[in-house]
Design a protein around this motif. Structure first.
Motif, PDB file in Angstrom:
ATOM      1  N   VAL A 101     -11.643  -7.221  -1.456  1.00 56.00           N
ATOM      2  CA  VAL A 101     -12.266  -7.421  -0.137  1.00 56.00           C
ATOM      3  C   VAL A 101     -11.832  -8.776   0.421  1.00 56.00           C
ATOM      4  O   VAL A 101     -11.397  -8.891   1.573  1.00 56.00           O
ATOM      5  CB  VAL A 101     -13.813  -7.365  -0.233  1.00 56.00           C
ATOM      6  N   LEU A 102     -11.904  -9.800  -0.422  1.00 54.81           N
ATOM      7  CA  LEU A 102     -11.517 -11.138   0.024  1.00 54.81           C
ATOM      8  C   LEU A 102     -10.047 -11.171   0.431  1.00 54.81           C
ATOM      9  O   LEU A 102      -9.680 -11.784   1.431  1.00 54.81           O
ATOM     10  CB  LEU A 102     -11.759 -12.161  -1.087  1.00 54.81           C
ATOM     11  N   ALA A 103      -9.201 -10.490  -0.353  1.00 50.38           N
ATOM     12  CA  ALA A 103      -7.769 -10.482  -0.043  1.00 50.38           C
ATOM     13  C   ALA A 103      -7.542  -9.864   1.336  1.00 50.38           C
ATOM     14  O   ALA A 103      -6.768 -10.384   2.148  1.00 50.38           O
ATOM     15  CB  ALA A 103      -7.002  -9.713  -1.124  1.00 50.38           C
ATOM     16  N   ILE A 104      -8.219  -8.758   1.634  1.00 45.27           N
ATOM     17  CA  ILE A 104      -8.024  -8.095   2.922  1.00 45.27           C
ATOM     18  C   ILE A 104      -8.634  -8.922   4.042  1.00 45.27           C
ATOM     19  O   ILE A 104      -8.053  -9.058   5.121  1.00 45.27           O
ATOM     20  CB  ILE A 104      -8.604  -6.658   2.875  1.00 45.27           C
ATOM     21  N   GLU A 105      -9.785  -9.542   3.790  1.00 43.79           N
ATOM     22  CA  GLU A 105     -10.393 -10.401   4.812  1.00 43.79           C
ATOM     23  C   GLU A 105      -9.477 -11.569   5.173  1.00 43.79           C
ATOM     24  O   GLU A 105      -9.422 -11.994   6.321  1.00 43.79           O
ATOM     25  CB  GLU A 105     -11.750 -10.932   4.332  1.00 43.79           C
ATOM     26  N   ARG A 106      -8.751 -12.071   4.177  1.00 44.19           N
ATOM     27  CA  ARG A 106      -7.868 -13.218   4.431  1.00 44.19           C
ATOM     28  C   ARG A 106      -6.771 -12.882   5.431  1.00 44.19           C
ATOM     29  O   ARG A 106      -6.240 -13.761   6.086  1.00 44.19           O
ATOM     30  CB  ARG A 106      -7.235 -13.722   3.125  1.00 44.19           C
ATOM     31  N   THR A 107      -6.416 -11.591   5.524  1.00 45.69           N
ATOM     32  CA  THR A 107      -5.360 -11.224   6.477  1.00 45.69           C
ATOM     33  C   THR A 107      -5.834 -11.410   7.917  1.00 45.69           C
ATOM     34  O   THR A 107      -5.040 -11.613   8.817  1.00 45.69           O
ATOM     35  CB  THR A 107      -4.938  -9.750   6.323  1.00 45.69           C
ATOM     36  N   GLY A 108      -7.137 -11.304   8.146  1.00 47.91           N
ATOM     37  CA  GLY A 108      -7.670 -11.423   9.499  1.00 47.91           C
ATOM     38  C   GLY A 108      -7.347 -10.215  10.367  1.00 47.91           C
ATOM     39  O   GLY A 108      -7.607 -10.206  11.566  1.00 47.91           O
ATOM     40  N   VAL A 109      -6.793  -9.168   9.782  1.00 43.67           N
ATOM     41  CA  VAL A 109      -6.328  -8.006  10.535  1.00 43.67           C
ATOM     42  C   VAL A 109      -7.379  -6.901  10.598  1.00 43.67           C
ATOM     43  O   VAL A 109      -7.418  -6.110  11.530  1.00 43.67           O
ATOM     44  CB  VAL A 109      -5.029  -7.454   9.889  1.00 43.67           C
ATOM     45  N   TYR A 110      -8.255  -6.878   9.611  1.00 40.81           N
ATOM     46  CA  TYR A 110      -9.150  -5.736   9.457  1.00 40.81           C
ATOM     47  C   TYR A 110     -10.538  -6.038   9.997  1.00 40.81           C
ATOM     48  O   TYR A 110     -11.119  -7.073   9.698  1.00 40.81           O
ATOM     49  CB  TYR A 110      -9.226  -5.361   7.974  1.00 40.81           C
ATOM     50  N   ARG A 111     -11.094  -5.140  10.818  1.00 40.21           N
ATOM     51  CA  ARG A 111     -12.414  -5.358  11.414  1.00 40.21           C
ATOM     52  C   ARG A 111     -13.424  -4.292  11.001  1.00 40.21           C
ATOM     53  O   ARG A 111     -14.541  -4.259  11.520  1.00 40.21           O
ATOM     54  CB  ARG A 111     -12.308  -5.376  12.954  1.00 40.21           C
ATOM     55  N   GLY A 112     -13.018  -3.400  10.110  1.00 40.19           N
ATOM     56  CA  GLY A 112     -13.927  -2.335   9.685  1.00 40.19           C
ATOM     57  C   GLY A 112     -14.827  -2.778   8.538  1.00 40.19           C
ATOM     58  O   GLY A 112     -15.021  -3.970   8.311  1.00 40.19           O
ATOM     59  N   ILE A 113     -15.390  -1.806   7.826  1.00 43.20           N
ATOM     60  CA  ILE A 113     -16.264  -2.108   6.698  1.00 43.20           C
ATOM     61  C   ILE A 113     -15.597  -1.651   5.398  1.00 43.20           C
ATOM     62  O   ILE A 113     -14.468  -1.151   5.414  1.00 43.20           O
ATOM     63  CB  ILE A 113     -17.646  -1.451   6.885  1.00 43.20           C
ATOM     64  N   TYR A 114     -16.276  -1.858   4.274  1.00 49.30           N
ATOM     65  CA  TYR A 114     -15.662  -1.633   2.964  1.00 49.30           C
ATOM     66  C   TYR A 114     -16.467  -0.681   2.105  1.00 49.30           C
ATOM     67  O   TYR A 114     -17.630  -0.390   2.387  1.00 49.30           O
ATOM     68  CB  TYR A 114     -15.533  -2.962   2.209  1.00 49.30           C
ATOM     69  N   HIS A 115     -15.817  -0.247   1.026  1.00 52.87           N
ATOM     70  CA  HIS A 115     -16.519   0.410  -0.064  1.00 52.87           C
ATOM     71  C   HIS A 115     -15.804   0.012  -1.357  1.00 52.87           C
ATOM     72  O   HIS A 115     -14.607   0.250  -1.508  1.00 52.87           O
ATOM     73  CB  HIS A 115     -16.511   1.934   0.108  1.00 52.87           C
ATOM     74  N   VAL A 116     -16.545  -0.627  -2.270  1.00 51.27           N
ATOM     75  CA  VAL A 116     -15.944  -1.136  -3.507  1.00 51.27           C
ATOM     76  C   VAL A 116     -16.213  -0.160  -4.653  1.00 51.27           C
ATOM     77  O   VAL A 116     -17.366   0.135  -4.972  1.00 51.27           O
ATOM     78  CB  VAL A 116     -16.501  -2.531  -3.857  1.00 51.27           C
ATOM     79  N   LEU A 117     -15.150   0.328  -5.267  1.00 51.81           N
ATOM     80  CA  LEU A 117     -15.284   1.341  -6.325  1.00 51.81           C
ATOM     81  C   LEU A 117     -15.694   0.748  -7.672  1.00 51.81           C
ATOM     82  O   LEU A 117     -16.248   1.432  -8.513  1.00 51.81           O
ATOM     83  CB  LEU A 117     -13.941   2.065  -6.524  1.00 51.81           C
ATOM     84  N   HIS A 118     -15.405  -0.531  -7.875  1.00 50.36           N
ATOM     85  CA  HIS A 118     -15.618  -1.206  -9.156  1.00 50.36           C
ATOM     86  C   HIS A 118     -14.808  -0.559 -10.266  1.00 50.36           C
ATOM     87  O   HIS A 118     -15.332  -0.172 -11.304  1.00 50.36           O
ATOM     88  CB  HIS A 118     -17.109  -1.283  -9.497  1.00 50.36           C
ATOM     89  N   GLY A 119     -13.503  -0.507 -10.019  1.00 48.77           N
ATOM     90  CA  GLY A 119     -12.591  -0.036 -11.040  1.00 48.77           C
ATOM     91  C   GLY A 119     -11.626   1.000 -10.519  1.00 48.77           C
ATOM     92  O   GLY A 119     -11.561   1.278  -9.316  1.00 48.77           O
TER      93      GLY A 119
ATOM     94  N   ARG B   7     -10.581 -16.560  11.599  1.00 45.84           N
ATOM     95  CA  ARG B   7     -10.305 -16.789  10.171  1.00 45.84           C
ATOM     96  C   ARG B   7     -11.388 -16.232   9.256  1.00 45.84           C
ATOM     97  O   ARG B   7     -12.577 -16.415   9.490  1.00 45.84           O
ATOM     98  CB  ARG B   7     -10.104 -18.292   9.948  1.00 45.84           C
ATOM     99  N   PRO B   8     -10.985 -15.508   8.208  1.00 42.89           N
ATOM    100  CA  PRO B   8     -11.950 -14.888   7.298  1.00 42.89           C
ATOM    101  C   PRO B   8     -12.956 -15.931   6.852  1.00 42.89           C
ATOM    102  O   PRO B   8     -12.659 -16.773   6.014  1.00 42.89           O
ATOM    103  CB  PRO B   8     -11.098 -14.437   6.127  1.00 42.89           C
ATOM    104  N   SER B   9     -14.132 -15.891   7.396  1.00 43.03           N
ATOM    105  CA  SER B   9     -15.155 -16.864   7.056  1.00 43.03           C
ATOM    106  C   SER B   9     -15.283 -16.961   5.549  1.00 43.03           C
ATOM    107  O   SER B   9     -15.461 -15.960   4.872  1.00 43.03           O
ATOM    108  CB  SER B   9     -16.481 -16.443   7.674  1.00 43.03           C
ATOM    109  N   GLN B  10     -15.171 -18.177   5.017  1.00 43.99           N
ATOM    110  CA  GLN B  10     -15.383 -18.374   3.583  1.00 43.99           C
ATOM    111  C   GLN B  10     -16.815 -17.991   3.227  1.00 43.99           C
ATOM    112  O   GLN B  10     -17.143 -17.812   2.072  1.00 43.99           O
ATOM    113  CB  GLN B  10     -15.120 -19.826   3.188  1.00 43.99           C
ATOM    114  N   SER B  11     -17.675 -17.892   4.270  1.00 42.24           N
ATOM    115  CA  SER B  11     -19.070 -17.524   4.022  1.00 42.24           C
ATOM    116  C   SER B  11     -19.148 -16.110   3.431  1.00 42.24           C
ATOM    117  O   SER B  11     -20.182 -15.679   2.964  1.00 42.24           O
ATOM    118  CB  SER B  11     -19.863 -17.578   5.316  1.00 42.24           C
ATOM    119  N   LEU B  12     -18.019 -15.389   3.472  1.00 41.11           N
ATOM    120  CA  LEU B  12     -17.998 -14.076   2.845  1.00 41.11           C
ATOM    121  C   LEU B  12     -18.132 -14.204   1.339  1.00 41.11           C
ATOM    122  O   LEU B  12     -18.624 -13.306   0.667  1.00 41.11           O
ATOM    123  CB  LEU B  12     -16.685 -13.355   3.170  1.00 41.11           C
ATOM    124  N   VAL B  13     -17.630 -15.330   0.804  1.00 38.45           N
ATOM    125  CA  VAL B  13     -17.816 -15.567  -0.612  1.00 38.45           C
ATOM    126  C   VAL B  13     -19.237 -16.081  -0.775  1.00 38.45           C
ATOM    127  O   VAL B  13     -19.570 -17.150  -0.307  1.00 38.45           O
ATOM    128  CB  VAL B  13     -16.835 -16.636  -1.131  1.00 38.45           C
TER     129      VAL B  13
END
Lengths: 208, 208
Positions: A101-119, B7-13
């Protein structure tokens, strides 16, 4: 003049030191040498720095939990992304781990929401469908106004298998399902690209 | 289709996670990426493993202290080596750090005792003679039946400077002072040895 090598008793390492070296070396990517170096660093460090680290470890386990909707990490009931009114609730990006999630947020490109599978699926490691948050994803797609599911699992064998499984599960629900593009990494060099990556880049070529 | 990169807010962490990443990255050789990896590993790890690590850190600071004679690490008043009746009390090996004691013990070659300086001379880092356990060493040489002092500081600039300073201090005391041999490392390759090492190996050549 090697004398009879009566092996250096490990008892020379005093017990609390041995225990910390052991605890550090159970972390991923930390071998015995690094673990010793960290331990002896902390021995010399200020009391406060060691205590900060110990407390941070305890608090992360006590305070951090999973978002009840997307399973990203959070300290409240819902994670900051699920709580944000500025995210597009119609696109859901499915990732393996919270770090993704953090990696994708860092791109600044994505504005949708997430779902984390945990594995990811990995029968060899004993990780099957029921260990992943797949049923929760299907429930979300049925109850939320989702228009697109981006399968952003890793571009390796386990990630592909996981994506394929989810694709099959989603098929009856009539939602659009996409996968991240594969191709040459930015700043990469054609000469050093592996055949698989270069093949994907060719197949995915686009008009200019 | 890069959107305005708000910028991906660090507040996400979430805060406890950010604090643990920060605490890990203050350890030597651990960058932000490794620190994140370790943090997310602990998030997934069993409660018990995280608690073991935190407790080991606290206990190492609470229980470990320095041997009152040689300044090696210990949990009692004297370290196991100083307490052992099987060590030759007439030879003292002077090292920079407690880890160096372990390295020498691993050889199985040395049967004497130690003296740990806790550092090396480094005016640039603000480490001067008075920060090292040099006076304590001189006191030991005068009060204990020492016949030989092996200066086993590191074979680099700071280590050499430290050894030279101690050599001058020891001169009036009439004790034998030696330094570890320099030469080719076992398993090494002449072709890849640096000029300094190869020079030392030539100067230190011996008859067969």
């Amino acid at each position: 003049m090697i004398v009879t090598p009566e092996r250096p008793s490990q008892s020379l390492v005093v017990e609390p030191v041995a225990r910390l070296i052991e605890a550090f070396s159970r972390l991923p990517g930390i071998g015995t040498k690094t673990a010793s170096r960290l331990t002896f660093f902390l021995l010399r460090a200020r009391e406060e720095q060691a205590r900060d680290l110990a407390n941070a470890i305890i608090q992360v386990k006590e305070q951090v939990r999973l978002c009840s909707r997307c399973f990203n990490i959070t300290i409240g009931e819902l994670c900051p992304i699920c709580l944000s009114p500025n995210r597009e609730a119609g696109i859901i990006c499915v990732v393996e781990e919270p770090l993704d999630v953090l990696a994708i947020e860092r791109t600044g490109v994505y504005r949708g929401i997430y779902h984390v599978l945990h594995g990811h699926l990995s029968p060899l490691e004993g990780i099957y469908r029921e260990h992943l948050k797949i049923d929760a994803l299907l429930a979300r797609v049925q109850s939320e106004p989702i228009e697109e599911v981006i399968l952003a699992t890793n571009p390796n064998t386990e990630g592909e298998a996981t994506a394929f499984l989810i694709l099959k599960d989603l098929a009856p629900l009539g939602v659009r399902v996409t996968r991240l593009a594969r191709g040459l990494p930015t700043g990469g060099d054609l000469e050093w690209a592996d055949a698989d990556t270069l093949g994907s880049a060719l197949e995915g070529r686009h008009d200019l």
